[in-house]
Design a protein around this motif. Structure first.
Motif, PDB file in Angstrom:
ATOM      1  N   LEU A 115      27.976  44.217  41.164  1.00 50.06           N
ATOM      2  CA  LEU A 115      29.311  44.938  40.801  1.00 50.06           C
ATOM      3  C   LEU A 115      30.411  44.464  41.255  1.00 50.06           C
ATOM      4  O   LEU A 115      31.605  44.086  40.849  1.00 50.06           O
ATOM      5  CB  LEU A 115      29.005  46.348  40.841  1.00 50.06           C
ATOM      6  CG  LEU A 115      28.064  47.177  39.868  1.00 50.06           C
ATOM      7  CD1 LEU A 115      28.163  48.844  39.961  1.00 50.06           C
ATOM      8  CD2 LEU A 115      28.721  46.970  38.362  1.00 50.06           C
ATOM      9  N   ARG A 116      30.018  44.371  42.994  1.00 46.92           N
ATOM     10  CA  ARG A 116      31.315  43.609  43.753  1.00 46.92           C
ATOM     11  C   ARG A 116      31.641  42.418  42.962  1.00 46.92           C
ATOM     12  O   ARG A 116      32.713  42.032  43.276  1.00 46.92           O
ATOM     13  CB  ARG A 116      30.845  43.672  45.059  1.00 46.92           C
ATOM     14  CG  ARG A 116      30.892  45.349  45.664  1.00 46.92           C
ATOM     15  CD  ARG A 116      30.568  45.289  47.294  1.00 46.92           C
ATOM     16  NE  ARG A 116      29.498  45.021  47.788  1.00 46.92           N
ATOM     17  CZ  ARG A 116      28.402  45.820  47.859  1.00 46.92           C
ATOM     18  NH1 ARG A 116      28.769  46.983  47.626  1.00 46.92           N
ATOM     19  NH2 ARG A 116      27.295  45.407  48.176  1.00 46.92           N
ATOM     20  N   ASN A 117      30.778  41.692  42.961  1.00 44.34           N
ATOM     21  CA  ASN A 117      31.175  40.162  42.474  1.00 44.34           C
ATOM     22  C   ASN A 117      31.647  40.229  40.979  1.00 44.34           C
ATOM     23  O   ASN A 117      32.563  39.201  40.765  1.00 44.34           O
ATOM     24  CB  ASN A 117      29.765  39.366  42.323  1.00 44.34           C
ATOM     25  CG  ASN A 117      29.035  39.181  43.810  1.00 44.34           C
ATOM     26  OD1 ASN A 117      29.706  39.086  44.615  1.00 44.34           O
ATOM     27  ND2 ASN A 117      27.840  39.022  43.806  1.00 44.34           N
ATOM     28  N   LEU A 118      31.123  41.183  40.141  1.00 39.02           N
ATOM     29  CA  LEU A 118      31.967  41.189  38.797  1.00 39.02           C
ATOM     30  C   LEU A 118      33.367  41.554  39.109  1.00 39.02           C
ATOM     31  O   LEU A 118      34.197  41.065  38.436  1.00 39.02           O
ATOM     32  CB  LEU A 118      31.127  42.068  38.005  1.00 39.02           C
ATOM     33  CG  LEU A 118      31.629  42.047  36.627  1.00 39.02           C
ATOM     34  CD1 LEU A 118      31.183  41.032  35.685  1.00 39.02           C
ATOM     35  CD2 LEU A 118      30.571  43.253  35.844  1.00 39.02           C
ATOM     36  N   GLY A 119      33.693  42.316  40.104  1.00 35.05           N
ATOM     37  CA  GLY A 119      34.909  42.918  40.258  1.00 35.05           C
ATOM     38  C   GLY A 119      35.971  41.755  40.680  1.00 35.05           C
ATOM     39  O   GLY A 119      37.211  41.955  40.596  1.00 35.05           O
ATOM     40  N   THR A 120      35.398  40.757  41.253  1.00 30.80           N
ATOM     41  CA  THR A 120      36.240  39.873  41.946  1.00 30.80           C
ATOM     42  C   THR A 120      36.559  38.596  40.709  1.00 30.80           C
ATOM     43  O   THR A 120      37.215  37.904  41.136  1.00 30.80           O
ATOM     44  CB  THR A 120      35.514  39.168  43.327  1.00 30.80           C
ATOM     45  OG1 THR A 120      34.199  38.683  42.939  1.00 30.80           O
ATOM     46  CG2 THR A 120      35.626  40.245  44.165  1.00 30.80           C
ATOM     47  N   LYS A 121      35.482  38.703  39.586  1.00 30.63           N
ATOM     48  CA  LYS A 121      35.954  37.587  38.724  1.00 30.63           C
ATOM     49  C   LYS A 121      37.060  37.554  38.220  1.00 30.63           C
ATOM     50  O   LYS A 121      37.759  38.855  37.793  1.00 30.63           O
ATOM     51  CB  LYS A 121      34.738  37.558  37.943  1.00 30.63           C
ATOM     52  CG  LYS A 121      33.256  37.102  38.404  1.00 30.63           C
ATOM     53  CD  LYS A 121      32.421  36.998  37.537  1.00 30.63           C
ATOM     54  CE  LYS A 121      31.098  36.437  37.924  1.00 30.63           C
ATOM     55  NZ  LYS A 121      29.912  36.473  37.050  1.00 30.63           N
TER      56      LYS A 121
END
Length: 196
Positions: free
Chosen positions: A164-170
């Motif tokens: 989720l954190r990675n998805l938020g940075t895309k």
């Protein structure tokens, strides 16, 4: 619970539906039995119009029983998982207590987020076949017109939170002309339509 209806996709939906489905089923059977008893008491015989009405009343009661059994078998998102995920979900569109059924298997997904054409979910159930769940959801989303939807389901809450954190940075993808301008809404509607 306080009588407030919880919509599908909100936290606590499955717990509330278990209660309502059980009450509704009990009421429908009680109503049919009452009509049957009143018919016998008033006519002195089972052969009367109220017996026919009582038998017909068993049809919705039977349907309600199936619904109740499905909800009793389903599990929603635990409080611990909700608290852990809450800090990672950010501004994503969230879905809780999702339970998907197929002819072969059932898939419990405690929490899901949708960003553009990407769907991420977390299943607390050790019984959920993660790969089969992903294929099932991809197939239904494609069938529902959500072409290009990508589904990733996690069985580990720490990996899910990291995802989720990675998805938020895309970066946000800028749609070209002619592209569907609201893929998230279409995906959400499809997911809610196929969930229990």
């Amino acid at each position: 619970m306080g009588g407030k209806r919880i919509a599908k996709g909100q936290y606590g939906y499955i717990r509330q539906q278990k209660i309502w489905a059980s009450i509704r089923t009990f009421f429908l059977y009680a109503l049919s039995l009452s009509l049957f008893g009143i018919g016998i008491k008033t006519t002195g015989s089972k052969e009367n119009l109220l017996t026919v009405v009582a038998i017909l009343g068993c049809l919705p009661a039977g349907r309600s029983t199936v619904n109740m059994i499905m909800f009793l078998r389903a599990e929603g998102c635990s409080k611990e998982a909700k608290e852990r995920i809450g800090g990672c979900a950010g501004e994503f569109t969230e879905l809780y207590d999702m339970f998907f059924t197929s002819y072969e298997k059932n898939y419990q997904v405690s929490h899901m987020v949708v960003k553009e054409h990407i769907v991420c979910g977390y299943s607390e159930s050790g019984k959920t076949d993660i790969q089969a769940c992903e294929k099932h959801l991809c197939a239904h989303l494609k069938q529902g017109g959500c072409k290009g939807a990508v589904v990733k389901i996690y069985g580990d809450i720490e990996k899910y939170c990291e995802g989720l954190r990675n998805l938020g940075t895309k970066d946000q993808v800028v749609p070209s002309e002619g592209d569907n301008l609201k893929p998230e809404q279409d995906i959400l509607e499809n997911l809610l339509a196929i969930a229990l």
